[in-house]
Motif scaffolding. Structure first.
Motif, short mmCIF file in Angstrom:
data_model
loop_
_atom_site.label_atom_id
_atom_site.label_comp_id
_atom_site.label_asym_id
_atom_site.label_seq_id
_atom_site.Cartn_x
_atom_site.Cartn_y
_atom_site.Cartn_z
N ILE A 265 -4.49 3.72 15.23
CA ILE A 265 -4.81 4.93 14.46
C ILE A 265 -4.10 6.13 15.09
N LEU A 266 -4.14 6.21 16.43
CA LEU A 266 -3.57 7.37 17.12
C LEU A 266 -2.08 7.52 16.80
N VAL A 267 -1.30 6.44 16.98
CA VAL A 267 0.15 6.59 16.78
C VAL A 267 0.48 6.85 15.31
N LYS A 268 -0.28 6.23 14.41
CA LYS A 268 0.02 6.44 13.00
C LYS A 268 -0.39 7.84 12.55
N ALA A 269 -1.53 8.35 13.07
CA ALA A 269 -1.97 9.71 12.70
C ALA A 269 -0.97 10.74 13.25
N GLU A 270 -0.50 10.51 14.47
CA GLU A 270 0.49 11.42 15.06
C GLU A 270 1.78 11.40 14.23
N MET A 271 2.16 10.22 13.78
CA MET A 271 3.36 10.09 12.94
C MET A 271 3.20 10.91 11.66
N LEU A 272 2.02 10.79 11.03
CA LEU A 272 1.79 11.51 9.77
C LEU A 272 1.85 13.01 10.00
N GLN A 273 1.25 13.47 11.11
CA GLN A 273 1.25 14.89 11.41
C GLN A 273 2.70 15.39 11.63
N TRP A 274 3.46 14.59 12.35
CA TRP A 274 4.85 14.95 12.65
C TRP A 274 5.67 15.04 11.35
N LEU B 15 0.84 -1.20 0.00
CA LEU B 15 0.00 0.00 0.00
C LEU B 15 0.87 1.25 0.00
N LEU B 16 0.29 2.33 -0.49
CA LEU B 16 1.01 3.60 -0.60
C LEU B 16 0.11 4.74 -0.14
N LEU B 17 0.67 5.68 0.58
CA LEU B 17 -0.09 6.86 1.04
C LEU B 17 0.65 8.12 0.60
N ARG B 18 -0.05 9.00 -0.14
CA ARG B 18 0.52 10.30 -0.51
C ARG B 18 0.35 11.23 0.69
N ILE B 19 1.43 11.52 1.42
CA ILE B 19 1.21 12.29 2.65
C ILE B 19 1.01 13.78 2.36
N ASP B 20 1.42 14.21 1.16
CA ASP B 20 1.21 15.62 0.83
C ASP B 20 -0.25 15.89 0.48
N GLN B 21 -1.05 14.86 0.31
CA GLN B 21 -2.46 15.07 -0.08
C GLN B 21 -3.43 14.89 1.10
N ILE B 22 -2.90 14.68 2.28
CA ILE B 22 -3.80 14.45 3.43
C ILE B 22 -4.39 15.78 3.90
N ASP B 23 -5.65 15.74 4.32
CA ASP B 23 -6.30 16.94 4.86
C ASP B 23 -5.82 17.14 6.31
N GLY B 24 -5.19 18.27 6.55
CA GLY B 24 -4.57 18.52 7.85
C GLY B 24 -5.59 18.57 8.99
N ASP B 25 -6.79 19.12 8.74
CA ASP B 25 -7.79 19.22 9.81
C ASP B 25 -8.30 17.83 10.20
N TRP B 26 -8.50 17.03 9.18
CA TRP B 26 -8.99 15.65 9.43
C TRP B 26 -7.96 14.88 10.27
N LEU B 27 -6.67 15.09 9.91
CA LEU B 27 -5.60 14.40 10.64
C LEU B 27 -5.56 14.89 12.10
N ALA B 28 -5.69 16.20 12.29
CA ALA B 28 -5.66 16.75 13.64
C ALA B 28 -6.83 16.19 14.46
N GLY B 29 -7.98 15.96 13.79
CA GLY B 29 -9.14 15.37 14.46
C GLY B 29 -8.82 13.96 14.96
N LEU B 30 -8.11 13.17 14.14
CA LEU B 30 -7.76 11.79 14.55
C LEU B 30 -6.81 11.82 15.74
N VAL B 31 -5.83 12.74 15.67
CA VAL B 31 -4.84 12.83 16.77
C VAL B 31 -5.56 13.27 18.05
N GLY B 32 -6.51 14.20 17.93
CA GLY B 32 -7.22 14.73 19.10
C GLY B 32 -8.18 13.72 19.70
#
Ligand SMILES: CC(C)(COP(=O)(O)OP(=O)(O)OC[C@H]1O[C@@H](n2cnc3c(N)ncnc32)[C@H](O)[C@@H]1OP(=O)(O)O)[C@@H](O)C(=O)NCCC(=O)NCCS
Length: 333
Positions: free
Chosen positions: A276-285, A146-163
């Motif tokens: 989900i939490l640790v992976k979302a935090e990783m993406l945000q970082w 699998l592949l994830l384009r990290i430049d295309q992630i919605d930042g607000d959505w990601l912040a919601g997962l981390v929160g």
């Protein structure tokens, strides 16, 4: 054609090895980024942590190298861990027996070492499948890349997962070696990885301790790559426990595509969306710290439905099917 064992590859051999690997990859998986010469050199000259490695090349009469093989034997001779083999033949020199002769050399080395099972990976739809099935291997595990384009992630959505992380846990992150006070609990969490589904593959769970965790980080650093780790921690010092973690490695020579390493949640902490939490935090970082990363690649065993679901929720898209093949060395030529 000669099959030549290579102990310490010289620069010319490294360049020939690189030419075979990149030609084979561009032919069979044209969508894949090619390794740089520096990455091939680092792979060939650095000693792996938990294995011994043997290398061979197939050379034509004039000396042209047309195929390469790498065999990893477990560092501990008594181990039940399978040996791993990788063979690459230049597309212009296939179907002339180079692959089979390299396999025979590797199989002889496994037998001489007292080894039993041999494993390798192949991408569905490439000639490797027919080759392996013709030479005594059978499929033991199907994996999805699998592949994830990290430049295309919605930042607000990601912040919601981390929160939305569960109460009672805090997130800790580090680069390189684990902080000393977390080394033992991190080693226990790494051991939780050994519960991953591995199909019918011969397997011996790896036990981790603080030293092995540090050594792994040192090997990554020595290659010139960066190791990022995010962990969910519960309890208070000195009784902190790592409940789950995720690791990503960014190749120094080609940072655009980072690689997911281990992710695990310790059994008693599962079911709380810590993965989900640790992976979302990783993406945000990584999005904040490493704008040079475009995408992250990972692979999951098809029967590891929880991790596939976590990855797909985070936006990873399925790219290809890998198959893991295994043979008993007694069945190899
Ligand atoms: C797989 C690979 C190593 C085979 O190398 P090779 O030198 O062509 O293999 P051989 O000539 O020894 O082939 C042995 C047998 O495998 C089978 N085989 C190999 N390629 C095949 C193909 N494209 N289609 C059908 N059968 C094939 C045949 O039975 C062949 O015997 P035959 O030619 O007498 O019919 C080569 O295609 C390669 O480098 N692929 C990319 C790397 C890779 O995926 N490696 C697999 C993991 S080890």
């Amino acid at each position: 054609m000669d099959i030549i064992a290579v102990d310490h590859p010289a620069d010319a051999q490294i360049r020939s090895w690189h030419a075979v690997v990149t030609s084979a990859l561009s032919h069979d998986q044209p969508e894949e980024p090619l390794p740089t010469l520096g990455q091939t050199k680092s792979f060939l000259t650095n000693t792996p942590l938990t294995s011994r490695r043997l290398l061979w090349v197939a050379a034509e009469t004039g000396g042209t190298i047309v195929g390469v093989a790498c065999l990893r034997l477990p560092a501990d001779r008594g181990s039940r861990r399978p040996c791993e083999i990788e063979i690459r033949v230049h597309p212009a020199h296939r179907r002339r027996g180079a692959g089979s002769r390299l396999l025979r050399a590797a199989a002889e080395a496994v037998r001489a070492d007292g080894g039993g099972a041999v494993v390798t990976q192949a991408v569905a739809g490439t000639p490797a499948i027919e080759f392996l099935e013709a030479r005594g291997f059978h499929c033991v595990l199907v994996m999805t890349g699998l592949l994830l384009r990290i430049d295309q992630i919605d930042g607000d959505w990601l912040a919601g997962l981390v929160g939305a992380g569960p109460p009672g846990y805090r997130v800790v992150r580090w680069t390189g070696t684990v902080p000393a006070e977390l080394a033992d609990t991190f080693a226990r969490a790494k051991t939780a990885m050994s519960e991953l589904p591995v199909g019918n593959r011969a397997f011996e769970p790896g036990a981790w301790d603080a030293d092995r965790v540090r050594e792994m980080a040192e090997v990554v650093a020595k290659r010139g790559d960066d190791l990022y780790t995010v962990a969910a921690v519960c309890g208070t010092p000195p009784d902190e426990q790592i409940a789950g973690f995720t690791e990503v490695v960014v190749p120094g020579a080609a940072p655009a595509r980072a690689a997911q390493y281990d992710t695990a949640v310790v059994p008693e902490h599962r079911g709380k969306r810590l993965g989900i939490l640790v992976k979302a935090e990783m993406l945000q970082w990584l999005r904040a710290e490493r704008p040079d990363i475009r995408e992250i690649e990972t692979d999951n065993a098809d029967d590891n439905s929880h991790m596939l679901a976590v990855n797909e929720e985070l936006g990873f898209r399925r790219q290809r099917e890998y198959r893991e093949y295994q043979a008993d060395v007694a069945d190899l030529p």
